[in-house]
Design a protein around this motif. Structure first.
Motif, PDB file in Angstrom:
ATOM      1  N   MET A   1      46.831  49.436  29.317  1.00 54.26           N
ATOM      2  CA  MET A   1      45.647  50.240  29.920  1.00 54.26           C
ATOM      3  C   MET A   1      46.308  51.763  30.614  1.00 54.26           C
ATOM      4  O   MET A   1      47.134  51.383  31.331  1.00 54.26           O
ATOM      5  N   ASP A   2      45.621  52.779  30.223  1.00 53.75           N
ATOM      6  CA  ASP A   2      46.186  53.821  30.893  1.00 53.75           C
ATOM      7  C   ASP A   2      45.757  54.312  32.153  1.00 53.75           C
ATOM      8  O   ASP A   2      44.967  53.725  32.891  1.00 53.75           O
ATOM      9  N   LYS A   3      46.260  55.348  32.747  1.00 52.95           N
ATOM     10  CA  LYS A   3      45.922  55.602  34.339  1.00 52.95           C
ATOM     11  C   LYS A   3      44.693  56.114  34.634  1.00 52.95           C
ATOM     12  O   LYS A   3      43.929  55.766  35.614  1.00 52.95           O
ATOM     13  N   LYS A   4      43.932  56.433  33.357  1.00 53.93           N
ATOM     14  CA  LYS A   4      42.564  57.065  33.523  1.00 53.93           C
ATOM     15  C   LYS A   4      41.491  55.753  33.661  1.00 53.93           C
ATOM     16  O   LYS A   4      40.557  55.677  34.539  1.00 53.93           O
ATOM     17  N   GLU A   5      41.912  54.663  32.711  1.00 48.61           N
ATOM     18  CA  GLU A   5      41.426  53.512  33.123  1.00 48.61           C
ATOM     19  C   GLU A   5      41.423  52.933  34.075  1.00 48.61           C
ATOM     20  O   GLU A   5      40.484  52.238  34.839  1.00 48.61           O
ATOM     21  N   ILE A   6      42.679  52.833  34.769  1.00 53.92           N
ATOM     22  CA  ILE A   6      43.081  52.220  35.814  1.00 53.92           C
ATOM     23  C   ILE A   6      42.268  52.899  37.305  1.00 53.92           C
ATOM     24  O   ILE A   6      41.475  52.223  37.936  1.00 53.92           O
ATOM     25  N   PHE A   7      42.421  54.256  37.051  1.00 55.72           N
ATOM     26  CA  PHE A   7      41.679  55.108  37.978  1.00 55.72           C
ATOM     27  C   PHE A   7      39.893  54.932  38.041  1.00 55.72           C
ATOM     28  O   PHE A   7      39.376  54.732  39.173  1.00 55.72           O
ATOM     29  N   ASP A   8      39.420  54.770  36.912  1.00 54.86           N
ATOM     30  CA  ASP A   8      38.202  54.506  36.876  1.00 54.86           C
ATOM     31  C   ASP A   8      37.589  53.079  37.377  1.00 54.86           C
ATOM     32  O   ASP A   8      36.677  52.970  38.133  1.00 54.86           O
ATOM     33  N   LYS A   9      38.594  52.227  37.110  1.00 54.40           N
ATOM     34  CA  LYS A   9      38.177  50.752  37.489  1.00 54.40           C
ATOM     35  C   LYS A   9      38.536  50.604  39.174  1.00 54.40           C
ATOM     36  O   LYS A   9      37.720  50.098  39.978  1.00 54.40           O
ATOM     37  N   VAL A  10      39.458  51.500  39.730  1.00 55.54           N
ATOM     38  CA  VAL A  10      39.756  51.402  41.014  1.00 55.54           C
ATOM     39  C   VAL A  10      38.830  52.177  41.840  1.00 55.54           C
ATOM     40  O   VAL A  10      38.114  51.724  42.853  1.00 55.54           O
ATOM     41  N   SER A  11      38.396  53.218  41.189  1.00 50.96           N
ATOM     42  CA  SER A  11      37.179  54.129  41.793  1.00 50.96           C
ATOM     43  C   SER A  11      35.831  53.209  42.045  1.00 50.96           C
ATOM     44  O   SER A  11      35.272  53.353  42.675  1.00 50.96           O
ATOM     45  N   SER A  12      35.491  52.516  40.927  1.00 53.36           N
ATOM     46  CA  SER A  12      34.379  51.603  40.902  1.00 53.36           C
ATOM     47  C   SER A  12      34.582  50.575  41.954  1.00 53.36           C
ATOM     48  O   SER A  12      33.465  50.367  42.930  1.00 53.36           O
ATOM     49  N   ILE A  13      35.757  49.958  42.376  1.00 50.86           N
ATOM     50  CA  ILE A  13      35.976  48.969  43.606  1.00 50.86           C
ATOM     51  C   ILE A  13      35.753  49.771  44.705  1.00 50.86           C
ATOM     52  O   ILE A  13      35.009  49.420  45.560  1.00 50.86           O
ATOM     53  N   VAL A  14      36.320  51.047  45.047  1.00 51.27           N
ATOM     54  CA  VAL A  14      36.179  51.768  46.097  1.00 51.27           C
ATOM     55  C   VAL A  14      34.701  51.943  46.503  1.00 51.27           C
ATOM     56  O   VAL A  14      34.233  52.108  47.432  1.00 51.27           O
ATOM     57  N   ALA A  15      33.822  52.552  45.424  1.00 45.82           N
ATOM     58  CA  ALA A  15      32.676  52.962  45.515  1.00 45.82           C
ATOM     59  C   ALA A  15      31.619  51.715  46.025  1.00 45.82           C
ATOM     60  O   ALA A  15      30.917  51.936  47.009  1.00 45.82           O
ATOM     61  N   GLU A  44      40.741  43.249  52.032  1.00 46.93           N
ATOM     62  CA  GLU A  44      39.656  43.098  51.010  1.00 46.93           C
ATOM     63  C   GLU A  44      39.672  43.765  49.871  1.00 46.93           C
ATOM     64  O   GLU A  44      39.698  43.458  48.809  1.00 46.93           O
ATOM     65  N   PHE A  45      39.819  44.914  50.152  1.00 49.55           N
ATOM     66  CA  PHE A  45      40.148  45.978  48.898  1.00 49.55           C
ATOM     67  C   PHE A  45      41.266  45.530  47.997  1.00 49.55           C
ATOM     68  O   PHE A  45      41.240  45.477  46.735  1.00 49.55           O
ATOM     69  N   VAL A  46      42.529  45.587  48.885  1.00 49.25           N
ATOM     70  CA  VAL A  46      43.640  44.770  47.702  1.00 49.25           C
ATOM     71  C   VAL A  46      43.256  43.778  47.380  1.00 49.25           C
ATOM     72  O   VAL A  46      43.713  43.573  46.065  1.00 49.25           O
ATOM     73  N   LEU A  47      42.713  42.624  47.796  1.00 47.93           N
ATOM     74  CA  LEU A  47      42.236  41.541  47.204  1.00 47.93           C
ATOM     75  C   LEU A  47      41.552  41.768  45.907  1.00 47.93           C
ATOM     76  O   LEU A  47      41.819  41.188  45.024  1.00 47.93           O
ATOM     77  N   GLU A  48      40.578  42.451  46.216  1.00 46.49           N
ATOM     78  CA  GLU A  48      39.672  42.937  45.003  1.00 46.49           C
ATOM     79  C   GLU A  48      40.563  43.594  43.645  1.00 46.49           C
ATOM     80  O   GLU A  48      40.271  43.289  42.612  1.00 46.49           O
ATOM     81  N   VAL A  49      41.390  44.407  44.106  1.00 42.21           N
ATOM     82  CA  VAL A  49      42.132  44.971  43.078  1.00 42.21           C
ATOM     83  C   VAL A  49      43.116  44.077  42.378  1.00 42.21           C
ATOM     84  O   VAL A  49      43.226  44.245  41.322  1.00 42.21           O
ATOM     85  N   GLU A  50      43.604  43.031  43.164  1.00 39.07           N
ATOM     86  CA  GLU A  50      44.473  42.238  42.535  1.00 39.07           C
ATOM     87  C   GLU A  50      43.738  41.321  41.567  1.00 39.07           C
ATOM     88  O   GLU A  50      44.248  40.882  40.377  1.00 39.07           O
ATOM     89  N   ASP A  51      42.430  40.850  42.014  1.00 36.60           N
ATOM     90  CA  ASP A  51      41.669  40.096  41.183  1.00 36.60           C
ATOM     91  C   ASP A  51      41.198  40.830  39.960  1.00 36.60           C
ATOM     92  O   ASP A  51      41.178  40.414  38.727  1.00 36.60           O
ATOM     93  N   THR A  52      40.893  42.163  39.958  1.00 34.63           N
ATOM     94  CA  THR A  52      40.520  42.824  38.880  1.00 34.63           C
ATOM     95  C   THR A  52      41.555  43.192  37.903  1.00 34.63           C
ATOM     96  O   THR A  52      41.353  43.011  36.530  1.00 34.63           O
ATOM     97  N   PHE A  53      42.969  43.286  38.484  1.00 34.93           N
ATOM     98  CA  PHE A  53      43.812  43.569  37.547  1.00 34.93           C
ATOM     99  C   PHE A  53      44.966  42.606  36.914  1.00 34.93           C
ATOM    100  O   PHE A  53      45.711  42.645  36.538  1.00 34.93           O
ATOM    101  N   GLY A  54      44.569  41.379  37.805  1.00 32.13           N
ATOM    102  CA  GLY A  54      45.429  40.080  37.642  1.00 32.13           C
ATOM    103  C   GLY A  54      46.760  40.393  38.033  1.00 32.13           C
ATOM    104  O   GLY A  54      47.755  39.867  37.384  1.00 32.13           O
ATOM    105  N   ALA A  55      46.989  41.153  39.080  1.00 32.66           N
ATOM    106  CA  ALA A  55      48.460  41.450  39.686  1.00 32.66           C
ATOM    107  C   ALA A  55      48.470  41.211  40.983  1.00 32.66           C
ATOM    108  O   ALA A  55      47.454  40.754  41.931  1.00 32.66           O
TER     109      ALA A  55
END
Length: 83
Positions: A1-15, A44-55
């Motif tokens: 996954m490239d940085k643009k795809e990661i940014f898009d997913k993180v942006s969605s989580i933040v939004a 909560e944001f960090v937990l959601e990022v972890e769940d989304t990216f499996g990290a």
């Protein structure tokens, strides 16, 4: 996954999490100051990022992440570690 795809997913989580227009989200957006996130919001944001990216983001590392760009860079770097 490239940085643009990661940014898009993180942006969605933040939004979704902070109820902000996605168009206003940039890499320079500061989670703590620009979004006025308290410690619970941030966790909560960090937990959601972890769940989304499996990290897993260690607490000591999460404390260092303040902008969207830093979150994206962290995820990108740690995905490469898995390859």
């Amino acid at each position: 996954m490239d940085k643009k795809e990661i940014f898009d997913k993180v942006s969605s989580i933040v939004a979704d999490h902070f109820d902000i227009d996605r168009a206003k989200i940039t890499e320079d957006l500061n989670l703590k100051t620009d979004l006025d996130a308290d410690s619970i919001d941030f966790v909560e944001f960090v937990l959601e990022v972890e769940d989304t990216f499996g990290a897993e983001i260690e607490d000591s590392e999460a404390e260092k992440l303040s902008t969207i760009g830093e979150v994206v860079d962290y995820i990108a770097a740690h995905q490469q570690d898995k390859k």
